[in-house]
Design a protein around this motif. Structure first.
Motif, PDB file in Angstrom:
ATOM      1  N   UNK A 116       0.821  -1.203   0.000  1.00  8.44           N
ATOM      2  CA  UNK A 116       0.000   0.000   0.000  1.00  8.44           C
ATOM      3  C   UNK A 116       0.857   1.255   0.000  1.00  8.44           C
ATOM      4  N   UNK A 117       2.056   1.152   0.547  1.00 12.91           N
ATOM      5  CA  UNK A 117       2.911   2.336   0.668  1.00 12.91           C
ATOM      6  C   UNK A 117       3.609   2.708  -0.630  1.00 12.91           C
ATOM      7  N   UNK A 130       7.936  -5.160   5.408  1.00 13.39           N
ATOM      8  CA  UNK A 130       6.768  -4.293   5.608  1.00 13.39           C
ATOM      9  C   UNK A 130       5.878  -4.807   6.734  1.00 13.39           C
ATOM     10  N   UNK A 131       5.122  -3.905   7.337  1.00 16.56           N
ATOM     11  CA  UNK A 131       4.156  -4.291   8.362  1.00 16.56           C
ATOM     12  C   UNK A 131       3.094  -5.210   7.743  1.00 16.56           C
ATOM     13  N   UNK A 132       2.463  -6.065   8.553  1.00 18.37           N
ATOM     14  CA  UNK A 132       1.463  -6.992   8.010  1.00 18.37           C
ATOM     15  C   UNK A 132       0.351  -6.301   7.229  1.00 18.37           C
ATOM     16  N   UNK A 133      -0.054  -5.104   7.671  1.00 16.24           N
ATOM     17  CA  UNK A 133      -1.146  -4.414   7.004  1.00 16.24           C
ATOM     18  C   UNK A 133      -0.734  -3.589   5.814  1.00 16.24           C
ATOM     19  N   UNK A 134       0.569  -3.526   5.525  1.00 18.42           N
ATOM     20  CA  UNK A 134       1.065  -2.786   4.364  1.00 18.42           C
ATOM     21  C   UNK A 134       1.091  -3.734   3.173  1.00 18.42           C
ATOM     22  N   UNK A 135      -0.083  -3.920   2.580  1.00 17.95           N
ATOM     23  CA  UNK A 135      -0.241  -5.005   1.616  1.00 17.95           C
ATOM     24  C   UNK A 135      -0.547  -6.273   2.395  1.00 17.95           C
ATOM     25  N   UNK A 136       0.063  -7.386   1.989  1.00 20.06           N
ATOM     26  CA  UNK A 136      -0.105  -8.648   2.708  1.00 20.06           C
ATOM     27  C   UNK A 136       1.256  -9.073   3.261  1.00 20.06           C
ATOM     28  N   UNK A 137       1.666  -8.368   4.315  1.00 19.56           N
ATOM     29  CA  UNK A 137       2.991  -8.603   4.881  1.00 19.56           C
ATOM     30  C   UNK A 137       3.033  -9.657   5.962  1.00 19.56           C
ATOM     31  N   UNK A 138       1.940 -10.405   6.147  1.00 13.72           N
ATOM     32  CA  UNK A 138       1.915 -11.362   7.252  1.00 13.72           C
ATOM     33  C   UNK A 138       2.874 -12.526   7.082  1.00 13.72           C
ATOM     34  N   UNK A 139       3.373 -12.731   5.856  1.00 10.86           N
ATOM     35  CA  UNK A 139       4.328 -13.824   5.645  1.00 10.86           C
ATOM     36  C   UNK A 139       5.681 -13.535   6.284  1.00 10.86           C
ATOM     37  N   UNK A 140       5.878 -12.333   6.774  1.00  5.21           N
ATOM     38  CA  UNK A 140       7.116 -11.994   7.474  1.00  5.21           C
ATOM     39  C   UNK A 140       7.019 -12.264   8.970  1.00  5.21           C
ATOM     40  N   UNK A 141       5.895 -12.835   9.408  1.00  2.00           N
ATOM     41  CA  UNK A 141       5.685 -13.211  10.806  1.00  2.00           C
ATOM     42  C   UNK A 141       5.721 -14.728  10.905  1.00  2.00           C
ATOM     43  N   UNK A 142       6.381 -15.251  11.927  1.00  2.98           N
ATOM     44  CA  UNK A 142       6.440 -16.707  12.091  1.00  2.98           C
ATOM     45  C   UNK A 142       5.036 -17.260  12.316  1.00  2.98           C
ATOM     46  N   UNK A 143       4.867 -18.531  11.996  1.00  2.00           N
ATOM     47  CA  UNK A 143       3.562 -19.157  12.168  1.00  2.00           C
ATOM     48  C   UNK A 143       3.105 -19.095  13.627  1.00  2.00           C
ATOM     49  N   UNK A 144       4.023 -19.344  14.560  1.00  2.00           N
ATOM     50  CA  UNK A 144       3.661 -19.298  15.982  1.00  2.00           C
ATOM     51  C   UNK A 144       3.185 -17.908  16.384  1.00  2.00           C
ATOM     52  N   UNK A 145       3.881 -16.878  15.928  1.00  2.00           N
ATOM     53  CA  UNK A 145       3.488 -15.512  16.274  1.00  2.00           C
ATOM     54  C   UNK A 145       2.192 -15.114  15.585  1.00  2.00           C
ATOM     55  N   UNK A 146       1.982 -15.593  14.352  1.00  2.00           N
ATOM     56  CA  UNK A 146       0.742 -15.270  13.649  1.00  2.00           C
ATOM     57  C   UNK A 146      -0.469 -15.835  14.398  1.00  2.00           C
ATOM     58  N   UNK A 147      -0.366 -17.029  14.919  1.00  2.00           N
ATOM     59  CA  UNK A 147      -1.480 -17.649  15.626  1.00  2.00           C
ATOM     60  C   UNK A 147      -1.886 -16.845  16.860  1.00  2.00           C
TER      61      UNK A 147
END
Length: 399
Positions: free
Chosen positions: A320-321, A376-393
């Motif tokens: 988004x940025x 990028x932050x998770x909300x800056x587009x789809x940046x959630x892949x930069x967070x580990x699975x454990x942290x995402x949960x």
């Protein structure tokens, strides 16, 4: 809406008559007649009891929304209860084991008229109606990806809300994800780049090619909380995951490689963002959000003053940025040897045109090497892949 029967009168329920044993006169009415009740005091009709035989927890024209509909029978057993709104949609429900109570599975929505019909084991029936109070505030949402689309292996389900969601756990319970191969995944609450509340469902790892995904957001009648308002409808979307491919961008070698089904298809020279400041490219994994074609790019929209104002071809949005992959013929001297852009991944006209024709929305762009400004932050587009699975949960409101 006009009720099927008045709340102040009792309906007589007569047993089914069979054979010659039933005559036209002289028979008593069914003692435990059902009464249609939508508020007020019921008067006796052709039975001798003053008590209503059925009661509904929601009554009148200003009933409070947000709770299940409950129908109770004073005597006998319920066989079936039907609760229908003015559009013909029915609230499913279940009769209790003792047969005297029926409760809807879902909650009554605000600003909605309902008709209730109850049928007993003995064949008697009664009707009533009620209307819930209109909501003071209504919350809406937008869904991605669009319905019946085919997307890349990194595309999450994404729900962005118009207004704040305080009751996150309650809302999340009504978001039902179904996949064709029982994919493991989790919801995670984040802030969209514009500050709005957003919840995404991403799989533990990239989707398998061919997976079919469906979302049923059964939110009609759910309160999103203070300052958010009620949801007054359901939402749904569904998509299919296309072929497995990723674009690997190496900031050190200044090369971009399309990888499909684990095999390199083509590598092209590129120039990414200038290291060491605001013009550096984002690192980590971004997801192709849209193929925007030829667009006007202006530096002031991304906080870079009046550095550029250009019409740019084969534009592929990654955040988004304002980070894109696109054609950048004015930067040709730097392709393959120097990162010298204002943050985007620039290529020749021919290479950008080729890549544009190969990728699809949802494909991941994996940026590695030195000189980036981090993920990028998770909300800056789809940046959630930069967070580990454990942290995402942990971002699920139900954990």
């Amino acid at each position: 809406m006009r009720p099927q029967s008045s709340p102040s009168r009792r309906q007589s329920l007569r047993p089914r008559r069979t054979g010659a044993a039933v005559t036209a006169a002289g028979l008593a009415t069914l003692a435990a007649a059902l009464t249609a009740c939508s508020g007020g005091t019921s008067a006796a009709a052709d039975t001798k009891t003053d008590k209503p035989d059925i009661s509904v927890n929601l009554q009148g024209k200003q009933a409070k929304a947000g709770s299940p509909v409950e129908v109770k029978l004073a005597e006998g057993k319920l066989k079936q209860v039907t609760v229908t709104d003015t559009k013909g949609a029915k609230l499913s429900g279940e009769v209790a084991a003792n047969g005297t109570t029926w409760t809807s599975d879902r909650k009554a929505a605000p600003g909605t008229s309902y008709k209730v019909k109850a049928v007993t084991d003995e064949g008697g029936s009664a009707r009533t109606s009620f209307r819930t109070a209109a909501p003071e505030h209504v919350n809406k949402l937008s869904l991605a990806p669009g319905k019946d689309t085919t997307v890349g292996v990194a595309q999450p389900l994404s729900v962005v809300f118009d207004h704040p969601v305080k009751n996150k756990a309650e809302v999340e319970k009504h978001l039902k994800v179904t996949t064709s191969n029982d994919t493991t995944g989790s919801w995670g609450w984040i802030k969209n780049h514009d500050g709005k509340d957003r919840v995404d469902w991403r799989p533990k790892s990239y989707w398998k090619s061919g997976t079919k995904v469906k979302l049923d957001a059964e939110l009609n009648g759910v309160d999103s909380g203070a300052d958010g308002g009620w949801f007054v409808r359901d939402y749904a979307t569904g998509f299919t995951v296309g072929r497995s491919q990723q674009v690997k961008v190496d900031l050190d070698s200044k090369q971009a490689t399309l990888v499909r089904d684990g095999q390199s298809v083509k590598t092209v020279p590129m120039s990414a963002g200038t290291p060491g400041g605001d013009k550096a490219s984002w690192g980590g994994t971004s997801v192709l959000m849209a193929k925007e074609g030829t667009i006007n790019m202006r530096s002031e929209t991304v906080g870079l003053g009046d550095a550029y104002d250009k019409m740019v071809d084969n534009s592929m949005r990654l955040t988004w940025s304002g980070m894109y992959a696109h054609a950048a013929p004015w930067n040709a001297a730097y392709f393959g040897n120097t990162n010298h852009s204002s943050g985007c991944i620039g290529m020749s006209d021919a290479d950008a045109s080729w890549l544009y024709g190969q990728v699809r929305v949802g494909d991941p762009f994996e940026v590695s090497g030195s000189g980036s400004k981090g993920a990028p932050e998770p909300g800056n587009g789809y940046g959630e892949w930069n967070i580990s699975w454990a942290d995402w949960q942990t971002k699920s409101a139900l954990n």
